[in-house]
Write a protein that holds these residues in place. Structure first.
Motif, PDB file in Angstrom:
ATOM      1  N   GLU A 143       0.821  -1.208   0.000  1.00  0.00           N
ATOM      2  CA  GLU A 143       0.000   0.000   0.000  1.00  0.00           C
ATOM      3  C   GLU A 143       0.859   1.264   0.000  1.00  0.00           C
ATOM      4  O   GLU A 143       0.382   2.340   0.318  1.00  0.00           O
ATOM      5  N   LEU A 144       2.134   1.104  -0.345  1.00  0.00           N
ATOM      6  CA  LEU A 144       3.053   2.224  -0.289  1.00  0.00           C
ATOM      7  C   LEU A 144       3.199   2.904  -1.651  1.00  0.00           C
ATOM      8  O   LEU A 144       3.135   2.254  -2.689  1.00  0.00           O
ATOM      9  N   SER A 145       3.430   4.204  -1.626  1.00  0.00           N
ATOM     10  CA  SER A 145       3.787   4.913  -2.849  1.00  0.00           C
ATOM     11  C   SER A 145       5.220   4.539  -3.206  1.00  0.00           C
ATOM     12  O   SER A 145       5.943   3.929  -2.408  1.00  0.00           O
ATOM     13  N   GLU A 146       5.651   4.933  -4.398  1.00  0.00           N
ATOM     14  CA  GLU A 146       7.021   4.662  -4.828  1.00  0.00           C
ATOM     15  C   GLU A 146       8.023   5.255  -3.843  1.00  0.00           C
ATOM     16  O   GLU A 146       9.006   4.608  -3.482  1.00  0.00           O
ATOM     17  N   ILE A 147       7.773   6.475  -3.392  1.00  0.00           N
ATOM     18  CA  ILE A 147       8.727   7.131  -2.497  1.00  0.00           C
ATOM     19  C   ILE A 147       8.743   6.466  -1.126  1.00  0.00           C
ATOM     20  O   ILE A 147       9.805   6.254  -0.542  1.00  0.00           O
ATOM     21  N   ASP A 148       7.575   6.078  -0.594  1.00  0.00           N
ATOM     22  CA  ASP A 148       7.545   5.435   0.717  1.00  0.00           C
ATOM     23  C   ASP A 148       8.147   4.036   0.668  1.00  0.00           C
ATOM     24  O   ASP A 148       8.765   3.587   1.634  1.00  0.00           O
ATOM     25  N   ARG A 149       7.961   3.341  -0.451  1.00  0.00           N
ATOM     26  CA  ARG A 149       8.588   2.027  -0.582  1.00  0.00           C
ATOM     27  C   ARG A 149      10.106   2.162  -0.605  1.00  0.00           C
ATOM     28  O   ARG A 149      10.824   1.386   0.044  1.00  0.00           O
ATOM     29  N   ALA A 150      10.612   3.170  -1.327  1.00  0.00           N
ATOM     30  CA  ALA A 150      12.056   3.388  -1.391  1.00  0.00           C
ATOM     31  C   ALA A 150      12.619   3.735  -0.018  1.00  0.00           C
ATOM     32  O   ALA A 150      13.647   3.192   0.407  1.00  0.00           O
ATOM     33  N   VAL A 151      11.945   4.631   0.698  1.00  0.00           N
ATOM     34  CA  VAL A 151      12.403   5.032   2.031  1.00  0.00           C
ATOM     35  C   VAL A 151      12.354   3.843   2.986  1.00  0.00           C
ATOM     36  O   VAL A 151      13.273   3.634   3.791  1.00  0.00           O
ATOM     37  N   SER A 152      11.291   3.045   2.910  1.00  0.00           N
ATOM     38  CA  SER A 152      11.151   1.890   3.792  1.00  0.00           C
ATOM     39  C   SER A 152      12.251   0.868   3.533  1.00  0.00           C
ATOM     40  O   SER A 152      12.820   0.297   4.473  1.00  0.00           O
ATOM     41  N   LEU A 153      12.566   0.629   2.270  1.00  0.00           N
ATOM     42  CA  LEU A 153      13.613  -0.342   1.942  1.00  0.00           C
ATOM     43  C   LEU A 153      14.989   0.170   2.355  1.00  0.00           C
ATOM     44  O   LEU A 153      15.840  -0.609   2.807  1.00  0.00           O
ATOM     45  N   ALA A 154      15.227   1.469   2.221  1.00  0.00           N
ATOM     46  CA  ALA A 154      16.507   2.033   2.663  1.00  0.00           C
ATOM     47  C   ALA A 154      16.656   1.903   4.175  1.00  0.00           C
ATOM     48  O   ALA A 154      17.741   1.574   4.678  1.00  0.00           O
ATOM     49  N   GLU A 155      15.569   2.149   4.907  1.00  0.00           N
ATOM     50  CA  GLU A 155      15.607   1.987   6.360  1.00  0.00           C
ATOM     51  C   GLU A 155      15.770   0.525   6.728  1.00  0.00           C
ATOM     52  O   GLU A 155      16.474   0.183   7.682  1.00  0.00           O
ATOM     53  N   ARG A 156      15.141  -0.367   5.959  1.00  0.00           N
ATOM     54  CA  ARG A 156      15.279  -1.800   6.215  1.00  0.00           C
ATOM     55  C   ARG A 156      16.730  -2.242   6.019  1.00  0.00           C
ATOM     56  O   ARG A 156      17.257  -3.050   6.779  1.00  0.00           O
ATOM     57  N   LYS A 157      17.390  -1.702   5.010  1.00  0.00           N
ATOM     58  CA  LYS A 157      18.792  -2.019   4.766  1.00  0.00           C
ATOM     59  C   LYS A 157      19.661  -1.559   5.929  1.00  0.00           C
ATOM     60  O   LYS A 157      20.559  -2.276   6.390  1.00  0.00           O
ATOM     61  N   ARG A 158      19.392  -0.345   6.435  1.00  0.00           N
ATOM     62  CA  ARG A 158      20.172   0.175   7.567  1.00  0.00           C
ATOM     63  C   ARG A 158      20.022  -0.731   8.784  1.00  0.00           C
ATOM     64  O   ARG A 158      21.001  -1.070   9.452  1.00  0.00           O
ATOM     65  N   ILE A 159      18.783  -1.153   9.061  1.00  0.00           N
ATOM     66  CA  ILE A 159      18.536  -2.001  10.222  1.00  0.00           C
ATOM     67  C   ILE A 159      19.124  -3.392  10.008  1.00  0.00           C
ATOM     68  O   ILE A 159      19.715  -3.982  10.927  1.00  0.00           O
ATOM     69  N   TYR A 160      18.985  -3.919   8.802  1.00  0.00           N
ATOM     70  CA  TYR A 160      19.519  -5.254   8.497  1.00  0.00           C
ATOM     71  C   TYR A 160      21.025  -5.281   8.746  1.00  0.00           C
ATOM     72  O   TYR A 160      21.558  -6.226   9.329  1.00  0.00           O
ATOM     73  N   GLU A 161      21.718  -4.241   8.306  1.00  0.00           N
ATOM     74  CA  GLU A 161      23.162  -4.192   8.492  1.00  0.00           C
ATOM     75  C   GLU A 161      23.535  -4.056   9.966  1.00  0.00           C
ATOM     76  O   GLU A 161      24.571  -4.559  10.401  1.00  0.00           O
ATOM     77  N   ALA A 162      22.672  -3.385  10.751  1.00  0.00           N
ATOM     78  CA  ALA A 162      22.927  -3.283  12.190  1.00  0.00           C
ATOM     79  C   ALA A 162      22.718  -4.627  12.889  1.00  0.00           C
ATOM     80  O   ALA A 162      23.434  -4.969  13.829  1.00  0.00           O
ATOM     81  N   LEU A 163      21.731  -5.395  12.416  1.00  0.00           N
ATOM     82  CA  LEU A 163      21.456  -6.699  13.028  1.00  0.00           C
ATOM     83  C   LEU A 163      22.406  -7.784  12.531  1.00  0.00           C
ATOM     84  O   LEU A 163      22.543  -8.826  13.173  1.00  0.00           O
ATOM     85  N   HIS A 164      23.030  -7.542  11.371  1.00  0.00           N
ATOM     86  CA  HIS A 164      23.965  -8.510  10.795  1.00  0.00           C
ATOM     87  C   HIS A 164      25.298  -7.811  10.542  1.00  0.00           C
ATOM     88  O   HIS A 164      25.604  -7.443   9.405  1.00  0.00           O
ATOM     89  N   PRO A 165      26.099  -7.595  11.604  1.00  0.00           N
ATOM     90  CA  PRO A 165      27.357  -6.844  11.464  1.00  0.00           C
ATOM     91  C   PRO A 165      28.266  -7.465  10.399  1.00  0.00           C
ATOM     92  O   PRO A 165      28.294  -8.670  10.212  1.00  0.00           O
TER      93      PRO A 165
END
Length: 289
Positions: A104-126
């Protein structure tokens, strides 16, 4: 609240739920539509909450902001919820993945969400060191590529997108100015992938300038925003003498100091080649012998 930690499903007091720390704002139109549906058929899916971590009583919303606001709009005192107790990073991943999966996300919200997901993923997987005595620059490049590859595969698997779609979306979010993102949310531009890429190719100050024209209603698209902002003359065409400069200017912020110095030397050399040599001074007639 009528439950305690460990109970997977319970009725949570709406007034006790803190929903202030959300990755994206809710859509009022969607809240109203959801409230109408919930009034007719009831709540079909529970929200997700966790205990507050600031020492205060109550709960923090993890997922289901639109459902929570719809229930509040209907005047419900309680809402069906699932109790979880993850870390801050894990809780944000739950929020992001639910939004992405629900599509249900717009293109911009999907991009922002995936970028934030990448940041968190890298924090959880050093990042882990790889064997061998590689030079540090090469080692970091390999590690970053490995982390990036693992993230895109994990995200694609969890939310049903291709890896290339995930990677392009993250690059888009990184290239866009946060101020421009805030301005274009809720506008037609927010769901236009082609125009978002065009905007992302510009320097941050120009991104914000064009985004403001659209968000404040002076323009409905990028072409019109370029005109209303004064970036191009009336009619939208770039003057012929400015055409090459218009192509070069967006590249400058992405160039290193060495690249800029090399470009400056090339420009100086070209100017020298185009500059006519000074004519030698003529000897005065009738001068002294």
């Amino acid at each position: 609240m009528t439950s305690a930690p460990g109970s997977p499903l319970f009725l949570a007091e709406i007034a006790a739920i803190d929903a202030s720390k959300r990755l994206r704002p809710t859509d009022p139109a969607r809240v109203e539509a959801l409230a109408a549906s919930m009034n007719e058929v009831g709540q079909q899916q529970p929200i997700v909450v966790r205990p507050r971590t600031d020492g205060a009583n109550g709960l923090t919303l993890v997922a289901g902001a639109h459902r929570l606001e719809a229930a509040a709009l209907l005047g419900w005192p309680e809402i069906a919820a699932i109790w979880v107790n993850p870390s801050e990073a894990e809780a944000r991943l739950i929020e992001i993945d639910e939004n992405l999966i629900r599509n249900e996300l717009s293109e911009i919200d999907r991009a922002v969400s995936l970028a934030e997901r990448k940041r968190i993923y890298e924090a959880l997987h050093p990042e882990t060191k790889h064997g061998g005595k590689r030079p540090k620059a090469l080692k970091d490049q390999v590690v970053n590529f490995t982390t990036w590859s693992r993230f895109s595969k994990d995200a694609a698997k969890r939310i049903g997108l291709s890896e290339s779609t995930v990677q392009k979306a993250v690059r888009l979010a990184v290239a866009l100015s946060p101020d421009a993102i805030a301005l274009i949310r809720g506008t037609a531009l927010a769901d236009n992938g082609t125009h978002l890429k065009e905007l992302a190719a510009l320097p941050p100050d120009q991104q914000v300038k064009l985004a403001r024209e659209i968000s404040e209603g002076r323009a409905s698209n990028l072409a019109k925003a370029r005109v209303t902002s004064g970036m191009v003359p009336e009619g939208g065409a770039v003057r012929e003498e400015e055409r090459l400069l218009a192509k070069i200017e967006p590249m400058l912020p992405r160039m290193s100091l060495a690249d800029l110095q090399a470009l400056s030397a090339m420009v100086a050399s070209r100017i020298a080649a185009l500059t006519l040599p000074a004519k030698p001074a003529r000897a005065k007639k009738g001068g002294a012998a």
